[in-house]
Scaffold this motif. Structure first.
Motif, PDB file in Angstrom:
ATOM      1  N   ALA A  18       4.748  13.885  -5.750  1.00  0.00           N
ATOM      2  CA  ALA A  18       5.675  12.794  -5.465  1.00  0.00           C
ATOM      3  C   ALA A  18       6.059  12.790  -3.992  1.00  0.00           C
ATOM      4  O   ALA A  18       6.267  11.726  -3.390  1.00  0.00           O
ATOM      5  N   GLY A  19       6.134  13.978  -3.391  1.00  0.00           N
ATOM      6  CA  GLY A  19       6.451  14.048  -1.973  1.00  0.00           C
ATOM      7  C   GLY A  19       5.381  13.438  -1.101  1.00  0.00           C
ATOM      8  O   GLY A  19       5.680  12.830  -0.065  1.00  0.00           O
ATOM      9  N   ASP A  20       4.121  13.595  -1.507  1.00  0.00           N
ATOM     10  CA  ASP A  20       3.024  12.965  -0.765  1.00  0.00           C
ATOM     11  C   ASP A  20       3.194  11.457  -0.724  1.00  0.00           C
ATOM     12  O   ASP A  20       3.076  10.816   0.319  1.00  0.00           O
ATOM     13  N   VAL A  21       3.443  10.890  -1.908  1.00  0.00           N
ATOM     14  CA  VAL A  21       3.564   9.431  -2.008  1.00  0.00           C
ATOM     15  C   VAL A  21       4.788   8.953  -1.233  1.00  0.00           C
ATOM     16  O   VAL A  21       4.737   7.943  -0.528  1.00  0.00           O
ATOM     17  N   ALA A  22       5.881   9.695  -1.327  1.00  0.00           N
ATOM     18  CA  ALA A  22       7.092   9.312  -0.603  1.00  0.00           C
ATOM     19  C   ALA A  22       6.859   9.371   0.906  1.00  0.00           C
ATOM     20  O   ALA A  22       7.325   8.496   1.650  1.00  0.00           O
ATOM     21  N   ALA A  23       6.133  10.388   1.377  1.00  0.00           N
ATOM     22  CA  ALA A  23       5.850  10.503   2.805  1.00  0.00           C
ATOM     23  C   ALA A  23       4.999   9.326   3.278  1.00  0.00           C
ATOM     24  O   ALA A  23       5.238   8.758   4.350  1.00  0.00           O
ATOM     25  N   ALA A  24       4.002   8.957   2.488  1.00  0.00           N
ATOM     26  CA  ALA A  24       3.162   7.810   2.847  1.00  0.00           C
ATOM     27  C   ALA A  24       3.968   6.518   2.833  1.00  0.00           C
ATOM     28  O   ALA A  24       3.792   5.650   3.693  1.00  0.00           O
ATOM     29  N   ARG A  25       4.884   6.410   1.885  1.00  0.00           N
ATOM     30  CA  ARG A  25       5.716   5.207   1.822  1.00  0.00           C
ATOM     31  C   ARG A  25       6.615   5.108   3.055  1.00  0.00           C
ATOM     32  O   ARG A  25       6.866   4.004   3.559  1.00  0.00           O
ATOM     33  N   ARG A  26       7.062   6.259   3.563  1.00  0.00           N
ATOM     34  CA  ARG A  26       7.879   6.235   4.778  1.00  0.00           C
ATOM     35  C   ARG A  26       7.063   5.774   5.983  1.00  0.00           C
ATOM     36  O   ARG A  26       7.592   5.119   6.871  1.00  0.00           O
ATOM     37  N   LEU A  27       5.783   6.143   6.007  1.00  0.00           N
ATOM     38  CA  LEU A  27       4.921   5.647   7.089  1.00  0.00           C
ATOM     39  C   LEU A  27       4.841   4.128   7.050  1.00  0.00           C
ATOM     40  O   LEU A  27       4.921   3.464   8.088  1.00  0.00           O
ATOM     41  N   ALA A  61      -0.481   5.233  -9.019  1.00  0.00           N
ATOM     42  CA  ALA A  61      -0.156   3.819  -8.848  1.00  0.00           C
ATOM     43  C   ALA A  61       0.530   3.589  -7.511  1.00  0.00           C
ATOM     44  O   ALA A  61       0.268   2.594  -6.816  1.00  0.00           O
ATOM     45  N   GLY A  62       1.420   4.517  -7.129  1.00  0.00           N
ATOM     46  CA  GLY A  62       2.102   4.387  -5.846  1.00  0.00           C
ATOM     47  C   GLY A  62       1.140   4.399  -4.678  1.00  0.00           C
ATOM     48  O   GLY A  62       1.323   3.660  -3.697  1.00  0.00           O
ATOM     49  N   LEU A  66       0.387   1.176  -2.074  1.00  0.00           N
ATOM     50  CA  LEU A  66       0.422   1.291  -0.612  1.00  0.00           C
ATOM     51  C   LEU A  66      -0.891   0.841   0.013  1.00  0.00           C
ATOM     52  O   LEU A  66      -0.888   0.173   1.055  1.00  0.00           O
ATOM     53  N   ALA A  67      -2.010   1.205  -0.614  1.00  0.00           N
ATOM     54  CA  ALA A  67      -3.313   0.769  -0.090  1.00  0.00           C
ATOM     55  C   ALA A  67      -3.417  -0.749  -0.097  1.00  0.00           C
ATOM     56  O   ALA A  67      -3.929  -1.357   0.856  1.00  0.00           O
ATOM     57  N   SER A  68      -2.908  -1.380  -1.158  1.00  0.00           N
ATOM     58  CA  SER A  68      -2.935  -2.844  -1.233  1.00  0.00           C
ATOM     59  C   SER A  68      -2.027  -3.462  -0.175  1.00  0.00           C
ATOM     60  O   SER A  68      -2.395  -4.428   0.506  1.00  0.00           O
ATOM     61  N   GLN A  69      -0.846  -2.899  -0.010  1.00  0.00           N
ATOM     62  CA  GLN A  69       0.101  -3.433   0.971  1.00  0.00           C
ATOM     63  C   GLN A  69      -0.447  -3.314   2.394  1.00  0.00           C
ATOM     64  O   GLN A  69      -0.276  -4.224   3.205  1.00  0.00           O
ATOM     65  N   LEU A  70      -1.085  -2.193   2.695  1.00  0.00           N
ATOM     66  CA  LEU A  70      -1.658  -2.026   4.028  1.00  0.00           C
ATOM     67  C   LEU A  70      -2.793  -3.022   4.250  1.00  0.00           C
ATOM     68  O   LEU A  70      -2.911  -3.599   5.335  1.00  0.00           O
ATOM     69  N   ALA A  71      -3.623  -3.238   3.245  1.00  0.00           N
ATOM     70  CA  ALA A  71      -4.712  -4.211   3.371  1.00  0.00           C
ATOM     71  C   ALA A  71      -4.160  -5.612   3.614  1.00  0.00           C
ATOM     72  O   ALA A  71      -4.729  -6.388   4.393  1.00  0.00           O
ATOM     73  N   VAL A  72      -3.053  -5.949   2.985  1.00  0.00           N
ATOM     74  CA  VAL A  72      -2.414  -7.246   3.230  1.00  0.00           C
ATOM     75  C   VAL A  72      -1.979  -7.347   4.685  1.00  0.00           C
ATOM     76  O   VAL A  72      -2.198  -8.370   5.350  1.00  0.00           O
ATOM     77  N   LYS A  73      -1.371  -6.283   5.199  1.00  0.00           N
ATOM     78  CA  LYS A  73      -0.948  -6.275   6.606  1.00  0.00           C
ATOM     79  C   LYS A  73      -2.137  -6.486   7.540  1.00  0.00           C
ATOM     80  O   LYS A  73      -2.011  -7.101   8.600  1.00  0.00           O
ATOM     81  N   PRO A  97       8.064   0.927 -16.724  1.00  0.00           N
ATOM     82  CA  PRO A  97       8.263  -0.472 -16.341  1.00  0.00           C
ATOM     83  C   PRO A  97       8.517  -0.663 -14.846  1.00  0.00           C
ATOM     84  O   PRO A  97       8.121  -1.678 -14.279  1.00  0.00           O
ATOM     85  N   VAL A  98       9.173   0.297 -14.197  1.00  0.00           N
ATOM     86  CA  VAL A  98       9.433   0.183 -12.758  1.00  0.00           C
ATOM     87  C   VAL A  98       8.120   0.270 -11.979  1.00  0.00           C
ATOM     88  O   VAL A  98       7.881  -0.493 -11.038  1.00  0.00           O
ATOM     89  N   VAL A  99       7.256   1.190 -12.379  1.00  0.00           N
ATOM     90  CA  VAL A  99       5.954   1.331 -11.725  1.00  0.00           C
ATOM     91  C   VAL A  99       5.096   0.094 -11.992  1.00  0.00           C
ATOM     92  O   VAL A  99       4.405  -0.401 -11.100  1.00  0.00           O
ATOM     93  N   LEU A 100       5.154  -0.420 -13.205  1.00  0.00           N
ATOM     94  CA  LEU A 100       4.398  -1.631 -13.546  1.00  0.00           C
ATOM     95  C   LEU A 100       4.847  -2.816 -12.694  1.00  0.00           C
ATOM     96  O   LEU A 100       4.026  -3.608 -12.226  1.00  0.00           O
ATOM     97  N   ALA A 101       6.150  -2.932 -12.479  1.00  0.00           N
ATOM     98  CA  ALA A 101       6.662  -4.049 -11.684  1.00  0.00           C
ATOM     99  C   ALA A 101       6.253  -3.913 -10.223  1.00  0.00           C
ATOM    100  O   ALA A 101       5.922  -4.911  -9.568  1.00  0.00           O
ATOM    101  N   ALA A 102       6.250  -2.687  -9.695  1.00  0.00           N
ATOM    102  CA  ALA A 102       5.807  -2.478  -8.307  1.00  0.00           C
ATOM    103  C   ALA A 102       4.340  -2.865  -8.159  1.00  0.00           C
ATOM    104  O   ALA A 102       3.937  -3.471  -7.161  1.00  0.00           O
TER     105      ALA A 102
END
Length: 301
Positions: A18-27, A61-62, A66-73, A97-102
């Protein structure tokens, strides 16, 4: 990031925490897209090889979100859609459900960019309904439900559908008010706020052709209260577009400078570079514009 657990991309035997994903999300939140692009392939490999059980699926999923969001950028709609599909598959395995919505929010952008607005709206509406189907929605449920509604409102507005755009925006505001009554977890900035609603309101009303209302949302927005550099840059970008539609190229340029100040790599995104080039065609003599174009529009080297 330097003081937490060793991220997957630095570990001798890559795993995914989870820390990996959180660190990438902060980037991503900081607009550090070059660094994120460097580490994402390692995180994706870890997501493929270490996903185990619902928690592992949620972490995977997280990564795909992030990969999808970066590709959009980066203006890469095809890869964004493919990554969003992988996010959705992992989110379904998680059962959260929270992960599904994201994942649904990540999917909405490539769907709307490829003309599949109805599919995007249905996905977002179902995700929001799932989050709010229980007897008592948690703060996380309300936050993700409101963000899904904002994404749906923007999606509908971009397709020039005023009724659903306004309905979804109203739902988001209702979710925001409900969320405000929940205790706030210290150290975790809230994404769903009145400022976030105002930010989306700029783009929603601009796409609906109501420039005055879009500018009113821009005036009420306090960018310094937005939680991340990426959001502050987005607010300035949407305001620049709206001012340009109103015939104020100089004002648009002021906002573009704010984009660069908030997150320099945002100013080099394809969509923002095109916006800067448009301003330069309209008002080439604006003081400082030539240097700004050289720094953001002209490719280095």
């Amino acid at each position: 990031m330097a003081t937490g657990p060793v991220p997957a991309w630095a570990a001798a035997e890559p795993g995914l925490s989870a820390g990996d994903v959180a660190a990438a999300r902060r980037l991503f939140a900081a607009g550090a897209y070059t660094r994120l692009g460097e580490v994402l392939p390692l995180l994706q490999a870890a997501a493929r090889s270490t996903e185990q059980g619902p928690a592992g699926a949620a972490r995977a999923a997280g990564v795909w979100v992030l990969a999808s969001q970066l590709a959009v950028k980066q203006g890469r709609t095809g890869p964004a859609g493919a990554f969003a599909e992988q996010a959705g598959a992992a989110a379904r395995r998680s059962g959260d459900p929270v992960v599904l919505a994201a994942a649904a929010r990540a999917a909405a952008t490539p769907l709307r960019r490829t003309g599949r607005t109805d599919e995007a709206l249905l996905l977002l509406a179902e995700a929001r309904a799932h989050l709010l189907s229980g007897a008592r929605a948690t703060a996380a449920d309300l936050e993700e439900a409101g963000l899904a509604a904002l994404t749906a409102a923007y999606t509908a507005a971009q397709a020039h559908r005023p009724a659903p755009a306004r309905d979804f925006a109203a739902q988001a505001e209702e979710d925001t008010l409900r969320l405000a009554r929940h205790p706030h977890t210290p150290g975790r900035p809230r994404e769903l706020t009145a400022g976030q609603c105002a930010l989306y309101g700029i783009g929603i009303h601009r796409h609906l052709g109501d420039i005055d209302t879009a500018l009113a949302h821009a005036r009420q927005l306090r960018p310094d209260r937005l939680p991340t550099a990426e959001r502050r840059a987005r607010a300035a970008t949407d305001t620049a577009r709206t001012l340009l539609d109103a015939g104020d190229a100089a004002g648009a340029f002021t906002q573009l400078r704010l984009v660069k100040a908030a997150a320099p790599l945002e100013a080099r995104r394809p969509a923002v570079r095109a916006l800067t080039a448009h301003v330069a065609r309209l008002r080439p003599g604006l003081p400082g514009l030539g240097d700004f174009v050289a720094r953001t529009v002209v490719s280095p080297g």
